[in-house]
Design an enzyme around this catalytic site. Structure first.
Site, PDB file in Angstrom:
ATOM      1  CE1 TYR A   1       3.205  13.767  -4.433  1.00  0.00           C
ATOM      2  CE2 TYR A   1       5.002  12.285  -5.066  1.00  0.00           C
ATOM      3  CZ  TYR A   1       3.669  12.558  -4.885  1.00  0.00           C
ATOM      4  OH  TYR A   1       2.598  11.331  -4.762  1.00  0.00           O
TER       5      TYR A   1
ATOM      6  NE  ARG B   1       1.390  18.782  -8.918  1.00  0.00           N
ATOM      7  CZ  ARG B   1       2.109  18.726 -10.112  1.00  0.00           C
ATOM      8  NH1 ARG B   1       2.613  17.851 -10.765  1.00  0.00           N
ATOM      9  NH2 ARG B   1       2.052  19.642 -11.209  1.00  0.00           N
TER      10      ARG B   1
ATOM     11  CD  GLN C   1     -10.360  10.951  -0.652  1.00  0.00           C
ATOM     12  OE1 GLN C   1      -9.648  10.135  -1.339  1.00  0.00           O
ATOM     13  NE2 GLN C   1     -11.356  11.242  -0.771  1.00  0.00           N
ATOM     14  CG  ASN C   2      -7.844  17.664  -1.174  1.00  0.00           C
ATOM     15  OD1 ASN C   2      -8.043  16.725  -1.804  1.00  0.00           O
ATOM     16  ND2 ASN C   2      -8.660  18.797  -0.930  1.00  0.00           N
ATOM     17  CB  VAL C   3      -1.088  16.005  -0.303  1.00  0.00           C
ATOM     18  CG1 VAL C   3      -1.229  14.737  -0.108  1.00  0.00           C
ATOM     19  CG2 VAL C   3      -0.890  16.644  -1.730  1.00  0.00           C
ATOM     20  CG  ASP C   4      -4.744  21.373  -0.719  1.00  0.00           C
ATOM     21  OD1 ASP C   4      -5.313  21.957   0.379  1.00  0.00           O
ATOM     22  OD2 ASP C   4      -5.564  20.979  -1.710  1.00  0.00           O
TER      23      ASP C   4
ATOM     24  CG  HIS D   1      -4.630  10.122   0.727  1.00  0.00           C
ATOM     25  ND1 HIS D   1      -5.348  10.357  -0.559  1.00  0.00           N
ATOM     26  CD2 HIS D   1      -4.817   9.106   1.174  1.00  0.00           C
ATOM     27  CE1 HIS D   1      -6.231   9.344  -0.468  1.00  0.00           C
ATOM     28  NE2 HIS D   1      -6.068   8.573   0.781  1.00  0.00           N
TER      29      HIS D   1
ATOM     30  CB  THR E   1     -13.794  12.984  -2.855  1.00  0.00           C
ATOM     31  OG1 THR E   1     -13.303  11.564  -3.116  1.00  0.00           O
ATOM     32  CG2 THR E   1     -14.956  12.829  -2.080  1.00  0.00           C
ATOM     33  CB  SER E   2     -13.919  10.504  -7.919  1.00  0.00           C
ATOM     34  OG  SER E   2     -12.656  10.202  -7.652  1.00  0.00           O
TER      35      SER E   2
END
Ligand code: APR
Length: 230
Positions: free
Chosen positions: A55, A58, A88-91, A106, A172-173
């Site tokens: 992390y 990242r 859902q992104n953590v950015d 997330h 997103t998948s």
């Protein structure tokens, strides 16, 4: 007049053009990393240093990239609509683009939290090291929802989706639950857009698919929504 409601469900694909790799594409972030070793409570227990390094890498990468056109065009919708981003992104690229109402399902890369109290969350832009402690003296960990952990903001997100007039799914998948199940809370009358080069849903009423990159696809969605109203 009350503004109509737009909910954006974004995933890794919206940040791909900023240079952040997605998870499940061929050159995905997890290549070379067993997901369960870096993104699960078991992985954390087994090797904290590895997880922190993962992390920290990242986080350093995030500080070098910028929001792209897709993040920015979404902000323009706020002039006429009540827009909520459920990512859902953590950015933090939606924040840096200027979006004002954002839920990170997330977690967030630029925050750390106590390992003994999940509500003890602090801003964190440098590396997290072993020995960095919360106020109560426990090790800090990334403020990330790992596989197998609860998604605390799920109910809030589901409530927003249930009230939306327009839903924009982008990048997103739709493979990770419970995030992928949020679309099931939408009203039947909600107009849904899906922007993704490989769109994975096709069976909703009132669905418009733009099978392309976020930067061009989101611009078309925004235009489409404005044309409906005009
Ligand atoms: N524009 C739009 N979409 C894109 C682009 C792009 N330029 N490039 C790739 N995509 C799409 C892919 O086609 C794919 O459908 O982005 C999607 C990325 O899917 P995933 O890698 O599975 O990412 P995501 O759905 O966000 O993953 C969900 O999985 O590992 C966990 O917690 C992590 O939040 C993450 C969750």
């Amino acid at each position: 007049m009350t503004k109509k409601k737009v909910v954006v469900l974004s995933g890794a694909g919206i940040s791909a053009e900023s240079g952040i790799k997605t998870f499940r594409d061929a050159d995905g972030l997890w290549e070379g990393h067993d997901v369960m070793k870096v993104a699960s409570p078991q992985g954390w227990k087994a090797n904290k240093e590895l997880v922190l390094k993962f992390y920290n890498d990242r986080r350093r990468q995030l500080l070098e990239v910028s929001p792209n056109k897709a993040h920015k065009v979404l902000v323009t919708l706020e002039k006429d609509y009540d827009v909520h981003i459920v990512t859902q992104n953590v950015d933090d690229l939606h924040e840096r683009a200027g979006s004002n109402q954002i839920i990170h399902l997330h977690g967030e890369l630029l925050k750390a939290r106590s390992t003994q109290d999940e509500n003890d969350v602090v801003p964190w832009i440098k590396d997290i090291q072993l020995g960095d402690l919360c106020k109560k003296g426990s090790q800090l960990r990334p403020h990330i929802v790992w596989f197998g952990e609860q998604v605390p903001l799920l109910d809030k997100a589901a409530s927003l989706v249930s009230k939306a007039d327009y839903i924009i799914i982008v990048g997103t998948s739709m493979q990770v639950y419970p995030a992928a199940s949020l679309i099931n809370f939408a009203k039947e009358t909600a107009h849904t857009y899906f922007v993704d080069p490989n769109p994975s849903i096709s069976d909703r009423k009132q669905l418009t698919i733009f099978a392309e990159k976020a930067s061009t696809g989101i611009a078309k969605v925004v235009q489409h929504i404005q044309d409906i109203v005009a």
